[in-house]
Write a protein that holds these residues in place. Sequence first.
Motif, PDB file in Angstrom:
ATOM      1  N   ARG A   7       5.742  -2.721  -4.381  1.00  0.00           N
ATOM      2  CA  ARG A   7       5.122  -2.536  -3.053  1.00  0.00           C
ATOM      3  C   ARG A   7       5.550  -1.186  -2.454  1.00  0.00           C
ATOM      4  O   ARG A   7       4.774  -0.516  -1.792  1.00  0.00           O
ATOM      5  CB  ARG A   7       5.501  -3.665  -2.087  1.00  0.00           C
ATOM      6  N   TYR A  27       0.306  -1.355 -12.147  1.00  0.00           N
ATOM      7  CA  TYR A  27       1.192  -0.802 -13.181  1.00  0.00           C
ATOM      8  C   TYR A  27       0.774   0.616 -13.554  1.00  0.00           C
ATOM      9  O   TYR A  27      -0.410   0.961 -13.492  1.00  0.00           O
ATOM     10  CB  TYR A  27       1.162  -1.706 -14.427  1.00  0.00           C
ATOM     11  N   ARG A  55     -10.269 -12.607  -9.773  1.00  0.00           N
ATOM     12  CA  ARG A  55      -9.679 -11.852  -8.664  1.00  0.00           C
ATOM     13  C   ARG A  55      -9.649 -10.384  -9.125  1.00  0.00           C
ATOM     14  O   ARG A  55      -9.027 -10.073 -10.139  1.00  0.00           O
ATOM     15  CB  ARG A  55      -8.265 -12.319  -8.363  1.00  0.00           C
ATOM     16  N   ALA A 113      -9.423  -8.490  -4.039  1.00  0.00           N
ATOM     17  CA  ALA A 113      -8.020  -8.407  -3.605  1.00  0.00           C
ATOM     18  C   ALA A 113      -7.633  -6.954  -3.351  1.00  0.00           C
ATOM     19  O   ALA A 113      -7.330  -6.207  -4.282  1.00  0.00           O
ATOM     20  CB  ALA A 113      -7.118  -9.028  -4.668  1.00  0.00           C
TER      21      ALA A 113
HETATM   22  P1  FDA Z   1      -4.500   1.125  -2.047  1.00  0.00           P
HETATM   23  O1  FDA Z   1      -3.204   1.163  -2.813  1.00  0.00           O
HETATM   24  O2  FDA Z   1      -5.472   2.221  -2.240  1.00  0.00           O
HETATM   25  O3  FDA Z   1      -4.173   0.927  -0.526  1.00  0.00           O
HETATM   26  C1  FDA Z   1      -5.149   0.930   0.482  1.00  0.00           C
HETATM   27  C2  FDA Z   1      -4.469   0.781   1.841  1.00  0.00           C
HETATM   28  O4  FDA Z   1      -3.867  -0.501   1.913  1.00  0.00           O
HETATM   29  C3  FDA Z   1      -3.306   1.756   2.041  1.00  0.00           C
HETATM   30  O5  FDA Z   1      -3.744   2.941   2.590  1.00  0.00           O
HETATM   31  C4  FDA Z   1      -2.425   0.972   2.982  1.00  0.00           C
HETATM   32  O6  FDA Z   1      -2.893   1.084   4.301  1.00  0.00           O
HETATM   33  C5  FDA Z   1      -2.607  -0.442   2.548  1.00  0.00           C
HETATM   34  N1  FDA Z   1      -1.559  -0.805   1.562  1.00  0.00           N
HETATM   35  C6  FDA Z   1      -1.696  -0.898   0.231  1.00  0.00           C
HETATM   36  N2  FDA Z   1      -0.546  -1.269  -0.349  1.00  0.00           N
HETATM   37  C7  FDA Z   1       0.344  -1.385   0.644  1.00  0.00           C
HETATM   38  C8  FDA Z   1       1.702  -1.739   0.676  1.00  0.00           C
HETATM   39  N3  FDA Z   1       2.397  -2.023  -0.435  1.00  0.00           N
HETATM   40  N4  FDA Z   1       2.323  -1.753   1.880  1.00  0.00           N
HETATM   41  C9  FDA Z   1       1.650  -1.470   3.021  1.00  0.00           C
HETATM   42  N5  FDA Z   1       0.340  -1.133   3.035  1.00  0.00           N
HETATM   43  C10 FDA Z   1      -0.298  -1.085   1.882  1.00  0.00           C
HETATM   44  N6  FDA Z   1      -1.916  -6.120  -9.337  1.00  0.00           N
HETATM   45  C11 FDA Z   1      -1.836  -6.358 -10.674  1.00  0.00           C
HETATM   46  O7  FDA Z   1      -1.684  -5.425 -11.451  1.00  0.00           O
HETATM   47  N7  FDA Z   1      -1.953  -7.645 -11.139  1.00  0.00           N
HETATM   48  C12 FDA Z   1      -2.170  -8.703 -10.327  1.00  0.00           C
HETATM   49  O8  FDA Z   1      -2.274  -9.836 -10.795  1.00  0.00           O
HETATM   50  C13 FDA Z   1      -2.264  -8.453  -8.922  1.00  0.00           C
HETATM   51  N8  FDA Z   1      -2.491  -9.463  -8.030  1.00  0.00           N
HETATM   52  C14 FDA Z   1      -2.737  -9.170  -6.710  1.00  0.00           C
HETATM   53  C15 FDA Z   1      -3.103 -10.183  -5.831  1.00  0.00           C
HETATM   54  C16 FDA Z   1      -3.481  -9.875  -4.523  1.00  0.00           C
HETATM   55  C17 FDA Z   1      -3.908 -10.959  -3.601  1.00  0.00           C
HETATM   56  C18 FDA Z   1      -3.443  -8.506  -4.081  1.00  0.00           C
HETATM   57  C19 FDA Z   1      -3.865  -8.133  -2.711  1.00  0.00           C
HETATM   58  C20 FDA Z   1      -3.037  -7.526  -4.952  1.00  0.00           C
HETATM   59  C21 FDA Z   1      -2.660  -7.838  -6.247  1.00  0.00           C
HETATM   60  N9  FDA Z   1      -2.227  -6.835  -7.124  1.00  0.00           N
HETATM   61  C22 FDA Z   1      -2.119  -7.132  -8.460  1.00  0.00           C
HETATM   62  C23 FDA Z   1      -1.796  -5.522  -6.602  1.00  0.00           C
HETATM   63  C24 FDA Z   1      -2.920  -4.503  -6.658  1.00  0.00           C
HETATM   64  O9  FDA Z   1      -3.217  -4.165  -7.996  1.00  0.00           O
HETATM   65  C25 FDA Z   1      -2.542  -3.226  -5.896  1.00  0.00           C
HETATM   66  O10 FDA Z   1      -1.408  -2.656  -6.502  1.00  0.00           O
HETATM   67  C26 FDA Z   1      -2.262  -3.438  -4.412  1.00  0.00           C
HETATM   68  O11 FDA Z   1      -3.113  -4.383  -3.853  1.00  0.00           O
HETATM   69  C27 FDA Z   1      -2.439  -2.111  -3.629  1.00  0.00           C
HETATM   70  O12 FDA Z   1      -3.729  -1.623  -3.791  1.00  0.00           O
HETATM   71  P2  FDA Z   1      -4.887  -1.692  -2.656  1.00  0.00           P
HETATM   72  O13 FDA Z   1      -6.091  -2.302  -3.294  1.00  0.00           O
HETATM   73  O14 FDA Z   1      -4.414  -2.400  -1.486  1.00  0.00           O
HETATM   74  O15 FDA Z   1      -5.304  -0.211  -2.391  1.00  0.00           O
END
Ligand code: FDA
Length: 319
Positions: A301, A188, A182, A237
């Motif tokens: 989040r 972090y 994934r 993800a």
């Molecule tokens: P980015 O932060 O660039 O966000 C892109 C867009 O997504 C934003 O503009 C917004 O629209 C939307 N968005 C993102 N976060 C949001 C939020 N909190 N609330 C509302 N909208 C939001 N991390 C880790 O370190 N270890 C892990 O094991 C996991 N596991 C994991 C599982 C799954 C299924 C997901 C989806 C994510 C993780 N993560 C994780 C978290 C990941 O590293 C990351 O912090 C979040 O997914 C936010 O990053 P984005 O990729 O969404 O992009």
Amino acid sequence: MLKLLLIYLSQAQWARNMVQRWGFARRTAARFVAGESLDEAVEVVHTLHQKGICTTLDHLGENVTTKENARLAADEIIHIIHRLSDDGVCSGISIKLSQIGLVLDPGLCEENLLRVMEEARQKKIYIRIDMEDSGLTQMTLDLFKKVRDGGFSDNVGIVIQASLYRSEGDVKDLLKEDSKIRLCKGAYKEPSNIAYPRKKDVDGNFDRITKLMLDRSMEIGSRISADGGVPPLAAVATHDPQRVDFAREYAEEIGLEKTGLEFQMLYGIREELQASLNKEGYSVRVYVPYGTEWYPYFVRRLAERPANLWFFLSNLVRR
Ligand code: FDA
């Protein structure tokens, strides 16, 4: 700056003690957390299942401080395995190794993980090992490889964070054994000597690693299992539409079937994107956290998106 403060607060015990007592904080967290009990979480799993969306359950909790609690956390995961198997829903489980003792006693953590994996294999439940902060990366990968090579390769996968410089190399190594990965950006705060400080570089690395995973998926014909329980090798993800588009377009370019790529998102985030990808025929899996230890997850989040903080503060004003 705000992000850094929130990431600090997510780990601060004094802040956790204070905020977890606030009823309005619990109500706001409910947007991202499926409830405090397994029953509430399973209800969400069923609702998503009816829409054709698979899930991975996370019993919230990390960095346990006693060996007894590490054992109890593993017992709880085994309890979830039985519940999911009895219910017959399309859901796996995500676990954090610090929850079952990694920081406290790596030997105990291994023992707990093996207990979990034995049960999961018997009940055909897929286990994804989450990735925590960089202090635990190597230990997490080592333990993952140990269980993968110890007869559990069919029902265990790992998480890789695009934010770390080392991740491209780690992925190349993991793909030699066709490990299920994934890919996420990383939640972090890490120092610039080990992680990309700029978002655009994290995104670039995310796309590079996506390509590596999809190429390998194509080569070995990896697919989601027929019942949806076991994801394909490549799980992307993110809620970032550009990363999703990149993965989707590259998969099309190389001729990878839709069942060879899974999109994963967090409960309560970008639900319209989840629905549209699902409608297009991609596998979509939602990460469903639940439990009383919701504070660090919730504050991470908030850190990801300042708009969430305003949502939280507006609930405070309205209470
Ligand atoms: P980015 O932060 O660039 O966000 C892109 C867009 O997504 C934003 O503009 C917004 O629209 C939307 N968005 C993102 N976060 C949001 C939020 N909190 N609330 C509302 N909208 C939001 N991390 C880790 O370190 N270890 C892990 O094991 C996991 N596991 C994991 C599982 C799954 C299924 C997901 C989806 C994510 C993780 N993560 C994780 C978290 C990941 O590293 C990351 O912090 C979040 O997914 C936010 O990053 P984005 O990729 O969404 O992009």
